[in-house]
Design a protein around this motif. Structure first.
Motif, PDB file in Angstrom:
ATOM      1  N   GLU A 146      12.730  -4.822  -4.959  1.00 17.68           N
ATOM      2  CA  GLU A 146      12.522  -3.783  -6.131  1.00 17.68           C
ATOM      3  C   GLU A 146      11.086  -3.503  -6.501  1.00 17.68           C
ATOM      4  OE1 GLU A 146      14.910  -2.074  -7.515  1.00 17.68           O
ATOM      5  OE2 GLU A 146      16.480  -3.054  -6.457  1.00 17.68           O
ATOM      6  N   VAL A 147      10.121  -4.103  -6.308  1.00 19.52           N
ATOM      7  CA  VAL A 147       8.726  -3.804  -6.617  1.00 19.52           C
ATOM      8  C   VAL A 147       8.496  -2.414  -5.753  1.00 19.52           C
ATOM      9  CG1 VAL A 147       6.617  -4.493  -6.572  1.00 19.52           C
ATOM     10  CG2 VAL A 147       8.055  -6.162  -7.376  1.00 19.52           C
ATOM     11  N   ILE A 148       8.967  -2.359  -4.540  1.00 19.02           N
ATOM     12  CA  ILE A 148       8.736  -1.346  -3.886  1.00 19.02           C
ATOM     13  C   ILE A 148       9.545  -0.096  -3.920  1.00 19.02           C
ATOM     14  CG2 ILE A 148       8.741  -0.511  -1.300  1.00 19.02           C
ATOM     15  CD1 ILE A 148       8.019  -3.393  -0.574  1.00 19.02           C
ATOM     16  N   VAL A 198       2.028   8.002   8.891  1.00 21.73           N
ATOM     17  CA  VAL A 198       3.226   8.413   7.881  1.00 21.73           C
ATOM     18  C   VAL A 198       2.688   9.054   6.733  1.00 21.73           C
ATOM     19  CG1 VAL A 198       5.407   8.000   6.944  1.00 21.73           C
ATOM     20  CG2 VAL A 198       5.028   6.940   9.016  1.00 21.73           C
ATOM     21  N   ALA A 199       1.771   8.418   6.033  1.00 25.20           N
ATOM     22  CA  ALA A 199       1.160   8.695   4.801  1.00 25.20           C
ATOM     23  C   ALA A 199       0.366  10.279   5.251  1.00 25.20           C
ATOM     24  CB  ALA A 199       0.044   7.754   4.261  1.00 25.20           C
ATOM     25  N   ALA A 200      -0.310  10.250   6.134  1.00 20.00           N
ATOM     26  CA  ALA A 200      -1.125  11.412   6.542  1.00 20.00           C
ATOM     27  C   ALA A 200       0.007  12.540   6.851  1.00 20.00           C
ATOM     28  CB  ALA A 200      -1.914  11.345   7.869  1.00 20.00           C
ATOM     29  N   GLU A 201       0.981  12.337   7.199  1.00 20.65           N
ATOM     30  CA  GLU A 201       2.168  13.413   7.039  1.00 20.65           C
ATOM     31  C   GLU A 201       2.797  13.830   5.817  1.00 20.65           C
ATOM     32  OE1 GLU A 201       5.239  11.602   9.444  1.00 20.65           O
ATOM     33  OE2 GLU A 201       4.046  12.039  11.311  1.00 20.65           O
ATOM     34  N   GLY A 202       2.137  13.238   4.659  1.00 16.41           N
ATOM     35  CA  GLY A 202       2.502  13.748   3.530  1.00 16.41           C
ATOM     36  C   GLY A 202       3.872  12.992   2.827  1.00 16.41           C
ATOM     37  N   ARG A 203       4.187  11.959   3.764  1.00 14.18           N
ATOM     38  CA  ARG A 203       5.663  11.315   3.378  1.00 14.18           C
ATOM     39  C   ARG A 203       5.464  10.140   2.338  1.00 14.18           C
ATOM     40  NH1 ARG A 203       8.116   9.945   8.891  1.00 14.18           N
ATOM     41  NH2 ARG A 203       9.772   9.309   7.709  1.00 14.18           N
ATOM     42  N   GLN A 204       6.434   9.923   1.631  1.00 14.39           N
ATOM     43  CA  GLN A 204       6.466   8.861   0.561  1.00 14.39           C
ATOM     44  C   GLN A 204       6.743   7.524   1.352  1.00 14.39           C
ATOM     45  OE1 GLN A 204       5.560   8.943  -2.519  1.00 14.39           O
ATOM     46  NE2 GLN A 204       5.303  11.060  -2.214  1.00 14.39           N
ATOM     47  N   VAL A 205       5.577   6.810   1.773  1.00 12.53           N
ATOM     48  CA  VAL A 205       5.840   5.597   2.531  1.00 12.53           C
ATOM     49  C   VAL A 205       5.168   4.623   1.722  1.00 12.53           C
ATOM     50  CG1 VAL A 205       3.463   6.191   3.814  1.00 12.53           C
ATOM     51  CG2 VAL A 205       5.271   4.462   4.788  1.00 12.53           C
ATOM     52  N   ALA A 206       5.759   3.322   1.901  1.00  8.00           N
ATOM     53  CA  ALA A 206       5.173   2.049   1.331  1.00  8.00           C
ATOM     54  C   ALA A 206       4.894   1.095   2.441  1.00  8.00           C
ATOM     55  CB  ALA A 206       6.071   1.305   0.234  1.00  8.00           C
ATOM     56  N   ALA A 207       3.759   0.492   2.654  1.00  3.15           N
ATOM     57  CA  ALA A 207       3.709  -0.491   3.395  1.00  3.15           C
ATOM     58  C   ALA A 207       3.415  -1.839   2.796  1.00  3.15           C
ATOM     59  CB  ALA A 207       2.431  -0.319   4.445  1.00  3.15           C
ATOM     60  N   ALA A 208       4.287  -2.800   3.100  1.00  3.96           N
ATOM     61  CA  ALA A 208       4.321  -4.173   2.438  1.00  3.96           C
ATOM     62  C   ALA A 208       3.744  -5.218   3.552  1.00  3.96           C
ATOM     63  CB  ALA A 208       5.608  -4.669   2.210  1.00  3.96           C
ATOM     64  N   LEU A 209       2.515  -5.479   3.314  1.00  3.47           N
ATOM     65  CA  LEU A 209       1.793  -6.118   4.411  1.00  3.47           C
ATOM     66  C   LEU A 209       1.508  -7.624   4.049  1.00  3.47           C
ATOM     67  CD1 LEU A 209      -0.920  -3.345   4.719  1.00  3.47           C
ATOM     68  CD2 LEU A 209       1.024  -3.649   6.024  1.00  3.47           C
ATOM     69  N   LEU A 210       2.099  -8.389   4.971  1.00  2.00           N
ATOM     70  CA  LEU A 210       1.813  -9.883   5.098  1.00  2.00           C
ATOM     71  C   LEU A 210       0.752 -10.417   5.856  1.00  2.00           C
ATOM     72  CD1 LEU A 210       5.488 -10.981   4.926  1.00  2.00           C
ATOM     73  CD2 LEU A 210       4.314 -10.575   3.064  1.00  2.00           C
ATOM     74  N   LEU A 211      -0.277 -10.964   5.337  1.00  2.83           N
ATOM     75  CA  LEU A 211      -1.271 -11.553   6.042  1.00  2.83           C
ATOM     76  C   LEU A 211      -1.450 -12.835   6.485  1.00  2.83           C
ATOM     77  CD1 LEU A 211      -4.292  -9.819   4.001  1.00  2.83           C
ATOM     78  CD2 LEU A 211      -2.968  -8.755   5.732  1.00  2.83           C
ATOM     79  N   GLU A 212      -1.513 -13.319   7.654  1.00  3.97           N
ATOM     80  CA  GLU A 212      -1.768 -14.606   8.307  1.00  3.97           C
ATOM     81  C   GLU A 212      -3.075 -15.186   7.720  1.00  3.97           C
ATOM     82  OE1 GLU A 212      -3.145 -11.968  11.327  1.00  3.97           O
ATOM     83  OE2 GLU A 212      -1.441 -11.824  10.353  1.00  3.97           O
ATOM     84  N   VAL A 243       0.877  -1.050  -0.047  1.00  2.04           N
ATOM     85  CA  VAL A 243      -0.047   0.002   0.046  1.00  2.04           C
ATOM     86  C   VAL A 243       0.873   1.239   0.016  1.00  2.04           C
ATOM     87  CG1 VAL A 243      -1.798   1.077   1.141  1.00  2.04           C
ATOM     88  CG2 VAL A 243      -1.727  -1.286   1.328  1.00  2.04           C
ATOM     89  N   MET A 244       0.804   2.154  -0.985  1.00  2.00           N
ATOM     90  CA  MET A 244       1.120   3.292  -0.875  1.00  2.00           C
ATOM     91  C   MET A 244       0.129   4.476  -1.017  1.00  2.00           C
ATOM     92  SD  MET A 244       4.546   2.487  -3.621  1.00  2.00           S
ATOM     93  CE  MET A 244       3.535   1.195  -4.244  1.00  2.00           C
ATOM     94  N   PRO A 245       0.499   5.566  -0.853  1.00  2.00           N
ATOM     95  CA  PRO A 245      -0.433   6.765  -0.831  1.00  2.00           C
ATOM     96  C   PRO A 245      -1.322   6.566  -2.054  1.00  2.00           C
ATOM     97  CG  PRO A 245       1.216   7.408   0.337  1.00  2.00           C
ATOM     98  CD  PRO A 245       1.758   6.365  -0.083  1.00  2.00           C
ATOM     99  N   HIS A 246      -0.780   6.456  -3.189  1.00  2.00           N
ATOM    100  CA  HIS A 246      -1.779   6.566  -4.554  1.00  2.00           C
ATOM    101  C   HIS A 246      -1.267   5.377  -5.055  1.00  2.00           C
ATOM    102  CE1 HIS A 246      -2.571  10.601  -3.228  1.00  2.00           C
ATOM    103  NE2 HIS A 246      -1.427  10.898  -3.051  1.00  2.00           N
ATOM    104  N   GLN A 247      -1.135   4.151  -4.799  1.00  2.00           N
ATOM    105  CA  GLN A 247      -1.035   2.898  -5.566  1.00  2.00           C
ATOM    106  C   GLN A 247      -1.108   1.651  -4.455  1.00  2.00           C
ATOM    107  OE1 GLN A 247       2.141   3.095  -8.101  1.00  2.00           O
ATOM    108  NE2 GLN A 247       1.318   1.123  -9.262  1.00  2.00           N
ATOM    109  N   LEU A 248      -1.771   0.905  -5.037  1.00  2.00           N
ATOM    110  CA  LEU A 248      -2.032  -0.444  -4.418  1.00  2.00           C
ATOM    111  C   LEU A 248      -1.590  -1.573  -5.173  1.00  2.00           C
ATOM    112  CD1 LEU A 248      -3.377  -1.618  -1.681  1.00  2.00           C
ATOM    113  CD2 LEU A 248      -5.437  -1.717  -2.921  1.00  2.00           C
ATOM    114  N   LEU A 249      -0.586  -2.366  -4.472  1.00  2.00           N
ATOM    115  CA  LEU A 249      -0.039  -3.670  -5.585  1.00  2.00           C
ATOM    116  C   LEU A 249      -0.183  -4.880  -4.895  1.00  2.00           C
ATOM    117  CD1 LEU A 249       3.221  -1.874  -6.351  1.00  2.00           C
ATOM    118  CD2 LEU A 249       1.139  -1.901  -7.715  1.00  2.00           C
ATOM    119  N   ALA A 250      -0.387  -5.907  -5.550  1.00  2.00           N
ATOM    120  CA  ALA A 250      -0.507  -7.211  -5.028  1.00  2.00           C
ATOM    121  C   ALA A 250       0.908  -7.543  -4.613  1.00  2.00           C
ATOM    122  CB  ALA A 250      -1.381  -8.299  -5.946  1.00  2.00           C
TER     123      ALA A 250
END
Length: 123
Positions: free
Chosen positions: A56-58, A107-121, A34-41
């Motif tokens: 590299e994807v991130i 972090v996203a609300a602060e306007g920073r360039q953040v990416a969350a790589a989220l693994l789900l159980e 998840v990124m502020p303006h993009q969502l990737l599998a």
């Protein structure tokens, strides 16, 4: 003109439960980035399986911070991957996915360039 937090964040994590994340009123049950303006599998399911090729994807999106959510427990990727990312001048925070969701929103609300790589159980 009204400006809403959703307009600033783009993709906002609304909730997290074991095995599912709600983002902008849509429920997801797969690992994702998840990124502020993009969502990737993301096909990674185990932090130890993360290599620089998967990172590299991130990294292609030039985040200043990567928040890695590793499921119910904090589990670190290989040290070499963490060191390589940090040597690029990119922050890398590793935590349980629930904490990663919360951190991403802040972090996203602060306007920073953040990416969350989220693994789900599994649910």
């Amino acid at each position: 003109m009204k400006l809403h937090l959703e307009d600033i964040l783009g993709y906002r994590i609304q909730s997290y439960q074991q095995g599912q994340i709600k983002i902008n009123d849509t429920m997801y049950r797969d690992h994702l980035i998840v990124m502020p303006h993009q969502l990737l599998a993301w096909t990674i399911a185990d932090p130890l399986a993360i290599s620089m090729a998967e990172m590299e994807v991130i990294l292609a999106h030039r985040p200043e911070l990567i928040v890695l959510g590793t499921g119910a427990l904090q589990r670190f990727p290989h040290r070499s991957v963490m060191e390589a990312v940090l040597q690029m001048g990119i922050g890398l925070e590793v935590m349980a996915t629930q904490a990663a969701c919360y951190t991403y929103n802040i972090v996203a609300a602060e306007g920073r360039q953040v990416a969350a790589a989220l693994l789900l159980e599994p649910h």
